[in-house]
Design a protein around this motif. Structure first.
Motif: not given
Lengths: 94, 992
Positions: B182-191, B201-205, B207-214, B235-241
Motif C-alpha cells: 500500500v502506497i500512502g498512509t492517508g485514510p484510504a491507505g490505512l484502511q 495477507k502480508d502487508v507493507l505500507i 509513506e513518503q513523509d516522516y510521519a504516518i497519516g497523510g 495486525l503486524q503490518v510493516t510500516i515504512l515512513t
C-alpha cells in the motif's frame, strides 16, 4: 523489472539473464545461398506484441532459453529450454 | 504575514525537550520537534526562502508537501551537503544547517533579480534562440562578447549546488516480497492495509513523509488516526515512513527509497543513509492522494501565497496560524473546511469563490463566523506589501456577463488558493495505464488495471473521507480473481467546481506563473502556441514546463488548459505527457548502493598476481583483469622498462603471465565437427597433441575472435580466446550448441580460472624448460615440435607445455593448475636466473607482437574481414563454417578495402601515436586512406613502428607518398608502408 522462470533455477531477476535474439529465426545450413543467410542475419520482424526470443541465464545455469514475451507489456507467457533433447544428449555423451 | 504558534500541544511533560535549534543561513533559530523545515522557517517569520530559477524572483513556501515549487533549500555542510531539498517535506533535526539557494549576495538582496526586469527577453525558447543565434538574437552569433554573455547566463540560471566532495555515506540495496503493498498512509491507505491484513495477507505500507497519516495529519484531532495505527500494529503490518515509491515497473515491481533521518545515519557510519528497496507485490494499492492546484494570475508566486490545504496542515499539524487576516480564493468546496478551522483558530477570513452559487450546507456551516464570502470572485493580481517582499495587496475581479472584470483592491498578508485537485496518478502512468480527463472534476484519472494495481481514495478522484475509506474497503470485498469494478462515486462535493486555470485582464500586466519552479509563465505557453509548438510534447520541451525537480506537480494542468484554450479544444484533446519515474528526485548514491568502485567493477587477479607484485610488477587494468604492465628496475620508466624487457627476451629469455587468455575445454564425440564449423580453417585432421591457430567469424562474415586450439585427446580440445572476448566466445559456443545445433554431442566448459598460463620466450626458453620439468626428454625439438602440446610433470605437478609463440621467438606456454601457480612461478623464476632472464609485462608483450604483426583487439575491432587482416589463406574452401557465405558479400571482398600493413616513419627519429590518420601526400582533408591501430618503439629495429590499415593494402600504396597526420597533436610525418611482419618475416627465430 521482469522475472524469468528458468526451468533449472526457478524465478530469477532479469538482471541474471542476457537477451539473445529473436527466437523464430531459423539459421540456414552453413552452405546455403547468400540470400537465405542474408535474411537470417539481417531481417528482423520487430514484433509488436508476442514473440519468441532467446535468452541466456548467464549468471545462473548458463542455459539458453526460449522465452515467449510480449514486447509491449513485457509479460512473459512461457519459458523453456532451447535445447529440446538435452537429456538424450547427456546419455549419449556419458 | 506573521504566523503565530498556537498553544503547545505536546503531550510530553517537559516542553523544553520538544524545542530544537537549527541554522538558517548561519543564523540560529528555534523550532518545535517534528516541524518540517518550512514550518520552522514560518514559525520564525522567514518568508523569502529562495530565488527563482530564471528571473531570480523571491520565492516563499507555496505548499506543505511534495509538490513544493518554491521553498527549495540546501541542507548540511561540506560533504554532507544536499541541494534542492524541499523544505516542506524534510524534518528539522537538532542543529541542522539550512541555506537558501540561487541568490547572491543574499536571499533578501539578490543581484540576479535584475533578470526579472529584463524578463521579456527570457521568454520560452530563450535559451535555444540565444545560444543558437536565431532571431531576435542573430546579431550576436559567434561573437566573443556573446560567448562571454552565454557563460554568465548559464551561470545565472539554476538551483542549489551539490558538494563536489566524495559522498561519505553508504547506501544499501534490498529486495522485498509482499502480498500487498500500500502506497500512502492517508485514510484510504490505512484502511486498505487494515482490510488486507485482516484477510491474512502480508502487508507493507509505505509513506513518503516522516510521519504516518497523510491528510489525517492535517485534521484538528488525531483520534481516528491513532486508532487506525493501533489496529495496524496489532495486525503486524510493516510500516515504512520516509519511504517514497518513486516508480512502478514491470511485473508489479515498485522502486522504493527509504531515507534515514539525518541524526541516525551520522552517529553511526555503519547505518546506510538511504535504502533502495526493490519491492515485488501481488497487489499494489496506490493511495497516493491528490495535490491541490493553483491558477495563474499576476505575481501568483509572491511569498505569502499558498495552497489552502497547506494552511490547514500548518495549523493542525504544526500549530501555526499563518495570519490573522487571510484571503482564500477557491473554486470548490474543499476550501471551506479549512476556512472554518482557521476562523476557529482566530483568523478573519475572506473567501473569494469563483462559483456564482454554492450549496446550502456550506452556507449554513459558515453562517455566524467571521467569514466574508464573495461569490463569483477571484484574484487577477497580487502585489507586494510595503517594506516586504511578501504579498500585501490583491486586485479582485468579479464574474459578470460571462467575463471577469476588475472589482477593487483588498489588503491581506496571506492568500490561499485552491483551483481544484490533481490526483497523484504518476505511478499508474509509469506503467502506461490509460489516463482520462474527467471534465466534471477537472482532473486526470486513472484506475490501474483493477486486477493487481488499484487506485483508491483521492488518487482516484474521491474527495470525501468517507468515500475514500469506502473505496479502500471495496477492493477486498470481491473475489480477487475477478476484475474489480469500483462502485464508489468519483467526486463528492455538494456543488461541482468551476474550472479556472488563469484569470487575466488585458489592462493589468505582469507575469503569471504556470510552473513557478522553472519560471514558466502563461505568456510562455501562448508563445509556444504562436510559434507552433502545440503538441503537448513540444510545448513541454519548448517552454520547459514540468521539467524542473517537481516535474510540474502543480503547474502541468494549467499549462495544458492554456494550450487547450489557445487551440480552442478540450484538455483531453491536448493530452498529457506520460509521467516518468522517479516521482520525486532520488539520489544517485541510492541507485548505486554498495556497487561502488571495486564493488561495481570487481578485480580479477591472475594466479600469478602475488608473484608479479613481489617482483615489482606494475599492474594495469585490462577489462576486469589486473595484469602486469611492466617490471621496472629501480627508478626505470615504463618506456625504459619495456624496451629492456623486449630486448632481453629476444636476446635470451623472458617470462610472462598470460593467464587472462580465455580457456575453454571442448569435449564430446562431435567436438571435432563442432570446432570445424566454428573456425574458418580445417581442424578435422589435427593430430592429438597438436594445435592450430584459428579464426572465428560472426554470422555476418566479419572476424569475431582468434586463438589457438589444442587437441588434447581424440574428443577433447583446449580452446584459447583473446582476453577481451573470453566471455562472449563462451556464450556464443553455448548458444550454438544449445540453440542452433542441438544434435551435436558436445560440452563446453570455461577453465580460464583453473589454469595459470606462463609464457617462456626467447632463445633460452627450451634450456630453461629442460631444467624445470621432471623428464626433459619430453620437450626436445623432436618430441615437442612447433605447435605441439604435452602433459608433463613439473615438480610432480601435472602441467601442460605447449610450444607456441606470440613474440616470434622460440617459445612455450606452460599451463599450471591455479593452486600451484604461485609456487611453480617462483620455481621457474629461480631457475631462470641461471640465464640472462627477465619478467616481461603487457607492454613488452605488445611491442614484440607488433614487431611480428600479430593481432589483438586493436586490429580485430569487429569491422574487419579475414582478407583485411591478411589471413585469407586461413579461410578454407573445402568445408563449411560460420560466416563463410556472408564473408563473400560484394563489398566485403573489394580489393580496395583497408588492409593490415606495417608502418615505419621515414625519418627514423620521429614518433607518433595510435589513432593517427594515413593519407596520400597532398590530400590531407576528407576521408583518409587509412589509420594507425597500434604503435610501439621497436627495440629490435631501433625506431618507432606501427600496425594500421590502409586502403588497398601494401600493393595499392607501394609507390605513393603516404603522410601520417595526427591533427589533435599537430604531428605530421612521412611514413613508409611495409609488410605487417616487420621483424624476422621468415620466422627463423621461431624454430630456435
Amino acid at each position: 523489472m521482469i522475472q524469468i522462470e528458468c526451468p533449472f533455477c526457478g524465478k530469477r531477476d532479469q538482471s541474471e539473464f542476457s537477451y539473445g535474439r529473436e527466437g523464430q529465426i531459423t539459421f540456414p545450413a552453413l552452405n546455403a545461398d547468400e540470400n537465405s543467410w542474408y535474411d537470417a542475419v539481417f531481417l528482423r520482424k520487430n514484433t509488436y506484441g508476442r514473440q519468441i526470443e532467446t535468452w541466456q541465464h548467464t549468471h545462473g545455469c548458463r542455459s539458453w532459453l526460449l522465452v515467449e514475451r510480449d514486447t509491449v507489456t513485457h509479460k512473459i507467457f512461457s519459458v523453456k529450454l532451447a535445447h529440446t533433447d538435452w537429456q538424450k544428449q547427456i546419455k549419449k555423451t556419458t | 504575514m506573521n504566523p503565530l504558534r498556537k498553544k503547545n500541544q505536546f503531550r510530553a511533560d517537559n516542553v523544553e525537550e520538544n524545542v530544537i535549534f537549527f541554522f538558517w543561513n548561519n543564523k540560529k533559530y528555534f523550532a518545535n520537534k517534528g516541524d518540517s523545515i518550512a514550518a520552522g522557517l514560518l514559525a520564525n517569520n522567514q518568508h523569502v526562502i529562495g530565488r527563482s530559477f530564471k528571473y531570480h524572483r523571491p520565492r516563499g513556501i507555496m505548499s506543505a508537501g511534495v509538490e513544493e515549487a518554491g521553498a527549495l533549500v540546501t541542507i548540511g555542510n561540506g560533504a554532507y551537503t544536499e541541494a534542492n531539498v524541499r523544505a516542506t517535506t524534510t524534518e528539522l533535526t537538532q542543529g541542522l544547517s539550512v541555506y537558501s539557494q540561487n541568490a547572491w549576495p543574499s536571499v533578501k538582496f539578490d543581484i540576479g533579480s535584475i533578470l526579472n526586469v529584463l524578463g521579456r527577453f527570457f521568454a520560452a525558447g530563450f535559451y535555444y534562440k540565444m545560444f543558437m543565434g536565431i532571431p531576435p538574437f542573430e546579431w550576436g552569433r559567434g561573437t566573443k562578447i556573446w560567448m562571454f554573455f552565454e557563460h554568465f547566463i548559464r551561470k545565472a540560471a539554476g538551483l542549489g549546488q551539490s558538494s563536489r566532495l566524495p559522498d561519505p555515506d553508504c547506501y544499501e540495496h534490498m529486495h522485498t516480497h509482499t502480498d500487498v503493498l500500500v502506497i500512502g498512509t492517508g485514510p484510504a491507505g490505512l484502511q486498505a492495509a487494515i482490510s488486507a491484513a485482516k484477510e491474512g495477507k502480508d502487508v507493507l505500507i509505505v509513506e513518503q513523509d516522516y510521519a504516518i497519516g497523510g491528510s489525517y495529519l492535517s485534521q484538528p484531532d488525531t483520534v481516528e488516526l491513532e486508532t487506525q495505527i493501533e489496529v495496524l500494529k496489532q495486525l503486524q503490518v510493516t510500516i515504512l515512513t520516509r519511504t517514497t515509491a518513486f516508480g512502478l515497473y514491470d511485473d508489479k515491481t515498485v522502486g522504493l527509497v527509504q531515507v534515514m533521518p539525518a541524526k541516525e545515519y551520522k552517529t553511526s557510519s555503519k547505518k546506510p543513509r538511504q535504502q533502495f528497496n526493490i519491492c515485488r507485490a501481488e497487489k499494489i494499492i496506490l493511495a497516493t492522494g491528490a495535490i491541490e492546484r493553483s491558477y495563474a494570475f499576476i505575481n501568483n508566486d509572491l511569498p505569502g501565497i499558498m495552497s489552502v490545504s497547506s494552511a490547514r496542515t500548518y495549523l493542525n499539524r504544526y500549530n501555526l496560524l499563518l495570519s490573522k487576516n487571510i484571503v482564500i480564493s477557491t473554486n470548490n468546496d474543499s476550501a471551506y473546511e479549512t476556512a472554518i478551522e482557521l476562523e476557529n483558530a482566530g483568523a478573519t477570513i475572506t473567501i473569494l469563490d469563483a462559483r456564482e452559487q454554492i450549496g446550502n450546507k456550506l452556507l449554513q456551516q459558515i453562517a455566524g463566523l467571521r467569514i466574508n464570502l464573495y461569490l463569483g470572485s477571484g484574484v487577477v493580481k497580487a502585489e507586494k506589501g510595503l517594506n516586504t517582499s511578501s504579498i500585501g495587496k490583491i486586485k479582485l475581479v468579479e464574474f459578470a456577463n460571462n467575463k471577469w472584470r476588475y472589482a477593487g483592491n483588498l489588503y491581506c498578508d496571506c492568500l490561499l488558493i485552491s483551483a481544484g485537485w490533481s490526483p497523484v496518478i504518476h505511478l499508474a502512468s509509469h506503467q502506461g495505464y490509460p489516463i482520462n480527463w474527467n471534465e466534471e472534476n477537472a482532473c486526470f484519472l486513472s484506475s490501474g488495471d483493477n486486477k493487481s494495481i488499484f487506485l483508491i481514495g483521492s488518487a482516484r478522484g474521491i474527495w470525501t473521507k468517507a468515500g475514500c475509506i469506502q473505496s479502500a474497503k471495496e477492493i477486498f470485498q470481491y473475489n480477487s480473481r475477478k476484475k474489480h469494478k469500483p462502485s464508489t462515486v468519483i467526486g463528492g462535493w455538494e456543488t461541482p467546481l468551476a474550472p479556472i486555470y488563469e484569470i487575466c485582464l488585458h489592462n493589468i500586466k505582469g507575469k503569471a506563473f504556470v510552473d513557478p519552479q522553472h519560471d514558466v509563465t502563461s505568456s510562455d505557453i501562448r508563445l509556444a502556441y504562436q510559434e507552433g509548438f502545440i503538441s503537448v510534447e513540444h510545448m513541454k520541451r519548448y517552454t520547459t514546463l514540468g521539467m524542473a525537480t517537481d516535474q510540474g506537480k502543480m503547474g502541468n494542468i494549467i499549462g495544458l488548459a492554456l494550450m487547450a484554450e489557445a487551440l480552442n479544444c478540450s484538455i483531453s484533446e491536448v493530452g498529457v505527457t506520460r509521467f516518468r519515474p522517479p516521482y520525486t528526485s532520488i539520489s544517485l548514491g541510492a541507485l548505486a548502493g554498495r556497487n561502488r568502485q571495486s564493488h561495481f567493477k570487481p578485480i580479477r587477479r591472475t594466479p600469478f598476481n602475488n608473484f608479479s607484485i613481489q617482483n615489482r610488477g606494475v599492474m594495469i587494468n585490462a577489462g576486469l583483469w589486473h595484469r602486469p604492465w611492466y617490471y621496472p628496475m629501480e627508478s626505470e620508466s615504463l618506456e625504459a622498462a619495456y624496451i629492456r624487457e623486449a630486448t632481453v627476451t629476444r636476446r635470451s629469455l623472458g617470462i610472462c603471465d598470460v593467464s587472462s587468455l580465455g580457456k575453454i575445454i571442448i569435449q564430446g564425440p562431435d567436438s571435432t565437427e563442432f570446432i570445424n564449423r566454428v573456425y574458418t580453417n580445417p581442424f578435422a585432421k589435427l593430430p592429438v597433441g597438436k594445435a592450430r591457430y584459428g579464426i572465428m567469424l560472426r554470422d555476418d562474415g566479419l572476424v569475431f575472435d582468434d586463438g589457438t586450439t589444442w587437441r588434447l585427446s581424440e574428443n577433447c580440445y583446449l580452446m584459447t580466446t583473446t582476453t577481451d572476448n573470453a566471455s562472449s566466445v563462451m556464450a556464443r559456443l553455448e548458444e550454438l550448441l544449445q540453440v542452433r545445433w542441438p544434435d551435436l554431442s558436445v560440452q563446453v566448459t570455461s577453465v580460464t580460472d583453473q589454469w595459470g598460463g606462463c609464457a617462456l620466450a626467447g632463445p633460452n626458453s627450451r634450456n630453461l624448460l629442460t631444467k624445470i620439468i621432471d623428464d626433459p626428454s619430453e620437450i626436445s625439438n623432436e618430441s615437442l615440435p612447433f605447435m605441439g602440446i604435452k602433459q608433463v610433470l613439473m615438480q610432480n605437478v601435472p602441467c601442460y607445455v605447449a610450444r607456441i609463440s606470440f613474440s616470434g621467438e622460440l617459445g612455450y606456454e606452460i599451463y599450471i593448475p591455479s593452486d600451484y601457480a604461485q609456487s611453480m612461478m617462483e620455481f621457474i623464476w629461480e631457475n631462470g636466473q641461471k640465464f640472462e632472464c627477465c619478467l616481461y609485462g603487457l607492454e613488452a608483450l605488445g611491442t614484440m607482437r607488433i614487431e611480428k604483426g600479430h593481432l589483438t583487439n586493436a586490429e580485430i575491432d569487429g569491422r574487419v574481414t579475414i582478407q583485411d587482416i591478411g589471413l585469407s589463406k586461413m579461410a578454407s574452401s573445402n568445408k563449411d563454417y560460420i560466416g563463410k557465405v556472408l564473408k563473400n558479400r560484394e563489398k566485403l571482398t573489394d580489393s580496395d578495402r583497408p588492409q593490415l600493413v606495417g608502418i615505419f616513419p621515414k625519418d627514423k627519429n620521429k614518433t607518433f601515436k595510435a589513432g593517427a590518420l594515413l593519407n596520400e601526400a597532398g590530400y590531407s582533408n576528407g576521408h583518409p586512406l587509412g589509420w594507425v591501430t597500434s604503435v610501439t618503439f621497436s627495440p629490435a629495429l631501433g625506431h618507432w613502428i606501427a600496425l594500421g590499415f590502409i586502403t588497398g593494402g601494401l600493393a595499392y600504396v607501394k609507390d605513393k607518398n603516404i603522410v601520417l597526420s595526427d591533427e589533435l597533436r599537430s604531428n605530421f610525418l612521412d611514413v613508409e608502408i611495409v609488410s605487417p611482419q616487420m621483424y624476422d618475416p621468415e620466422g627463423l627465430r621461431l624454430h630456435g
